[in-house]
Design a protein around this motif. Structure first.
Motif, PDB file in Angstrom:
ATOM      1  N   TRP A  41     -13.010  28.726  -7.817  1.00 13.17           N
ATOM      2  CA  TRP A  41     -11.659  29.113  -7.414  1.00 13.17           C
ATOM      3  C   TRP A  41     -11.457  28.942  -5.905  1.00 13.17           C
ATOM      4  O   TRP A  41     -10.413  28.450  -5.461  1.00 13.17           O
ATOM      5  CB  TRP A  41     -11.380  30.542  -7.810  1.00 13.17           C
ATOM      6  CG  TRP A  41     -10.062  31.044  -7.288  1.00 13.17           C
ATOM      7  CD1 TRP A  41      -9.854  31.958  -6.309  1.00 13.17           C
ATOM      8  CD2 TRP A  41      -8.757  30.615  -7.718  1.00 13.17           C
ATOM      9  NE1 TRP A  41      -8.512  32.134  -6.088  1.00 13.17           N
ATOM     10  CE2 TRP A  41      -7.822  31.333  -6.941  1.00 13.17           C
ATOM     11  CE3 TRP A  41      -8.308  29.715  -8.682  1.00 13.17           C
ATOM     12  CZ2 TRP A  41      -6.445  31.164  -7.093  1.00 13.17           C
ATOM     13  CZ3 TRP A  41      -6.937  29.536  -8.827  1.00 13.17           C
ATOM     14  CH2 TRP A  41      -6.027  30.255  -8.047  1.00 13.17           C
ATOM     15  N   ASP A  42     -12.439  29.334  -5.121  1.00 12.85           N
ATOM     16  CA  ASP A  42     -12.333  29.191  -3.669  1.00 12.85           C
ATOM     17  C   ASP A  42     -12.203  27.721  -3.273  1.00 12.85           C
ATOM     18  O   ASP A  42     -11.451  27.380  -2.347  1.00 12.85           O
ATOM     19  CB  ASP A  42     -13.547  29.808  -2.975  1.00 12.85           C
ATOM     20  CG  ASP A  42     -13.511  31.324  -2.977  1.00 12.85           C
ATOM     21  OD1 ASP A  42     -12.433  31.899  -3.255  1.00 12.85           O
ATOM     22  OD2 ASP A  42     -14.557  31.948  -2.699  1.00 12.85           O
ATOM     23  N   THR A  68      -8.719  26.601  -4.035  1.00 13.33           N
ATOM     24  CA  THR A  68      -7.796  27.187  -3.069  1.00 13.33           C
ATOM     25  C   THR A  68      -7.876  26.472  -1.731  1.00 13.33           C
ATOM     26  O   THR A  68      -6.850  26.274  -1.057  1.00 13.33           O
ATOM     27  CB  THR A  68      -8.097  28.689  -2.894  1.00 13.33           C
ATOM     28  OG1 THR A  68      -8.041  29.334  -4.175  1.00 13.33           O
ATOM     29  CG2 THR A  68      -7.078  29.345  -1.971  1.00 13.33           C
ATOM     30  N   TYR A 115      -5.846  23.367  -2.104  1.00 14.85           N
ATOM     31  CA  TYR A 115      -4.433  23.730  -2.215  1.00 14.85           C
ATOM     32  C   TYR A 115      -3.842  24.087  -0.851  1.00 14.85           C
ATOM     33  O   TYR A 115      -2.761  23.612  -0.481  1.00 14.85           O
ATOM     34  CB  TYR A 115      -4.292  24.900  -3.180  1.00 14.85           C
ATOM     35  CG  TYR A 115      -2.888  25.438  -3.313  1.00 14.85           C
ATOM     36  CD1 TYR A 115      -1.896  24.698  -3.962  1.00 14.85           C
ATOM     37  CD2 TYR A 115      -2.546  26.682  -2.796  1.00 14.85           C
ATOM     38  CE1 TYR A 115      -0.606  25.188  -4.092  1.00 14.85           C
ATOM     39  CE2 TYR A 115      -1.260  27.176  -2.919  1.00 14.85           C
ATOM     40  CZ  TYR A 115      -0.300  26.431  -3.564  1.00 14.85           C
ATOM     41  OH  TYR A 115       0.984  26.913  -3.684  1.00 14.85           O
ATOM     42  N   TYR A 127      -1.685  33.594   1.427  1.00 11.89           N
ATOM     43  CA  TYR A 127      -1.759  32.683   0.290  1.00 11.89           C
ATOM     44  C   TYR A 127      -3.105  32.777  -0.418  1.00 11.89           C
ATOM     45  O   TYR A 127      -3.197  32.596  -1.618  1.00 11.89           O
ATOM     46  CB  TYR A 127      -1.511  31.248   0.749  1.00 11.89           C
ATOM     47  CG  TYR A 127      -0.054  30.860   0.789  1.00 11.89           C
ATOM     48  CD1 TYR A 127       0.557  30.248  -0.301  1.00 11.89           C
ATOM     49  CD2 TYR A 127       0.721  31.133   1.903  1.00 11.89           C
ATOM     50  CE1 TYR A 127       1.896  29.900  -0.273  1.00 11.89           C
ATOM     51  CE2 TYR A 127       2.072  30.785   1.937  1.00 11.89           C
ATOM     52  CZ  TYR A 127       2.646  30.170   0.853  1.00 11.89           C
ATOM     53  OH  TYR A 127       3.973  29.832   0.884  1.00 11.89           O
ATOM     54  N   ARG A 128      -4.155  33.060   0.304  1.00 12.20           N
ATOM     55  CA  ARG A 128      -5.482  33.108  -0.313  1.00 12.20           C
ATOM     56  C   ARG A 128      -5.726  34.410  -1.064  1.00 12.20           C
ATOM     57  O   ARG A 128      -6.419  34.420  -2.083  1.00 12.20           O
ATOM     58  CB  ARG A 128      -6.566  32.924   0.757  1.00 12.20           C
ATOM     59  CG  ARG A 128      -7.981  32.922   0.183  1.00 12.20           C
ATOM     60  CD  ARG A 128      -9.019  32.649   1.264  1.00 12.20           C
ATOM     61  NE  ARG A 128      -9.062  31.256   1.639  1.00 12.20           N
ATOM     62  CZ  ARG A 128      -9.703  30.305   0.949  1.00 12.20           C
ATOM     63  NH1 ARG A 128     -10.309  30.596  -0.192  1.00 12.20           N
ATOM     64  NH2 ARG A 128      -9.720  29.075   1.375  1.00 12.20           N
ATOM     65  N   THR A 143      -1.747  33.651  -6.829  1.00 11.18           N
ATOM     66  CA  THR A 143      -3.150  33.541  -6.435  1.00 11.18           C
ATOM     67  C   THR A 143      -3.996  34.528  -7.226  1.00 11.18           C
ATOM     68  O   THR A 143      -5.090  34.191  -7.701  1.00 11.18           O
ATOM     69  CB  THR A 143      -3.311  33.810  -4.927  1.00 11.18           C
ATOM     70  OG1 THR A 143      -2.618  32.800  -4.197  1.00 11.18           O
ATOM     71  CG2 THR A 143      -4.774  33.796  -4.523  1.00 11.18           C
ATOM     72  N   ARG A 175      -6.253  33.438 -10.931  1.00 12.03           N
ATOM     73  CA  ARG A 175      -7.695  33.699 -10.833  1.00 12.03           C
ATOM     74  C   ARG A 175      -8.172  34.677 -11.899  1.00 12.03           C
ATOM     75  O   ARG A 175      -9.264  34.516 -12.442  1.00 12.03           O
ATOM     76  CB  ARG A 175      -8.007  34.259  -9.434  1.00 12.03           C
ATOM     77  CG  ARG A 175      -9.402  34.869  -9.263  1.00 12.03           C
ATOM     78  CD  ARG A 175     -10.465  33.809  -9.160  1.00 12.03           C
ATOM     79  NE  ARG A 175     -11.764  34.385  -8.889  1.00 12.03           N
ATOM     80  CZ  ARG A 175     -12.651  34.751  -9.817  1.00 12.03           C
ATOM     81  NH1 ARG A 175     -12.360  34.591 -11.104  1.00 12.03           N
ATOM     82  NH2 ARG A 175     -13.809  35.270  -9.473  1.00 12.03           N
ATOM     83  N   ARG A 224       0.874  25.318 -10.181  1.00 11.71           N
ATOM     84  CA  ARG A 224       0.159  24.626  -9.102  1.00 11.71           C
ATOM     85  C   ARG A 224      -0.433  23.315  -9.603  1.00 11.71           C
ATOM     86  O   ARG A 224      -1.201  23.303 -10.568  1.00 11.71           O
ATOM     87  CB  ARG A 224      -0.973  25.493  -8.545  1.00 11.71           C
ATOM     88  CG  ARG A 224      -0.512  26.683  -7.742  1.00 11.71           C
ATOM     89  CD  ARG A 224      -1.679  27.385  -7.061  1.00 11.71           C
ATOM     90  NE  ARG A 224      -1.231  28.567  -6.340  1.00 11.71           N
ATOM     91  CZ  ARG A 224      -2.029  29.361  -5.622  1.00 11.71           C
ATOM     92  NH1 ARG A 224      -3.318  29.081  -5.525  1.00 11.71           N
ATOM     93  NH2 ARG A 224      -1.536  30.412  -4.999  1.00 11.71           N
TER      94      ARG A 224
END
Length: 202
Positions: A68-69, A72, A75, A100-101, A107, A111, A146
């Motif tokens: 996921w990181d 991101t 993105y 945003y993170r 977000t 997740r 997204r």
């Protein structure tokens, strides 16, 4: 149900790709130039020796924090790319980066929710493009807020390839026959056979 007079159409169009008739039929219905662009993208990858794979994260294979990181990172790099050059832009970029993170509702939901779905086009351990969305309860429609490409691979049109590969995956692995690309009528959505629709404010 609300009366027609009580319904206002949103100014912003949404777009969905319906492949109820099958991916092959959908692809044959695309314009000649788009089909050629897709063939060119695959041929460029083959010519340059770029091997790719589609990695899926869903209920049977939930996305982990590391993956996921990485999504991101790609993105946010894409989202804030236009702010890199000016001093004011750099301030904007980093002042919004944390929000945003960690804070934005999508977000968190993309997740953590059990019906989240992520398709990631990878090459040599690197992300070329990805889409993240939610499968509806009947698992017949995927809503994608997204969709992002890694600019380093833009020469290979990884967004087109991602969509084509994801369509084939969904057709072969379940009941989903609609990809809802949500707000905006960007050219790539229409190129891929997307049909516009409006949301209603009641």
């Amino acid at each position: 149900l609300p009366k027609e007079a009580d319904v206002n159409l949103n100014d912003t169009k949404c777009v969905k790709i319906d492949f109820q008739g099958g991916v092959d039929i959908l692809m044959k219905g695309l314009s000649k130039s788009v089909r050629q662009n897709i063939r060119t993208a695959y041929n460029r990858m083959k010519r340059d020796g770029i091997e790719f794979e589609l990695v899926i994260y869903d209920t049977s294979n939930p996305i982990d924090k590391d993956a996921w990181d990485r999504l991101t990172d790609v993105y946010l790099d894409r989202l804030f790319a236009k702010y890199k050059k000016s001093k004011l832009g750099i301030f904007y970029r980093y002042s919004n980066f944390w929000l945003y993170r960690h804070v934005k509702h999508d977000t968190k939901s993309l997740r953590l929710l059990s019906n989240s779905f992520h398709a990631v086009l990878m090459t040599d351990g690197k992300i070329m493009s990805f889409l993240s969305g939610f499968m509806n309860h009947g698992e017949k429609e995927l809503a994608v807020p997204r969709l992002c490409i890694n600019d380093k691979y833009s020469f290979y049109s990884p967004g087109y390839i991602l969509l084509v590969e994801t369509l084939h995956y969904l057709e072969a692995n379940g009941a989903c026959r609609v990809i809802d690309l949500c707000r905006g009528e960007e050219k790539y959505k229409m190129d891929m056979g997307g049909q516009p629709y409006y949301t209603a404010l009641i």
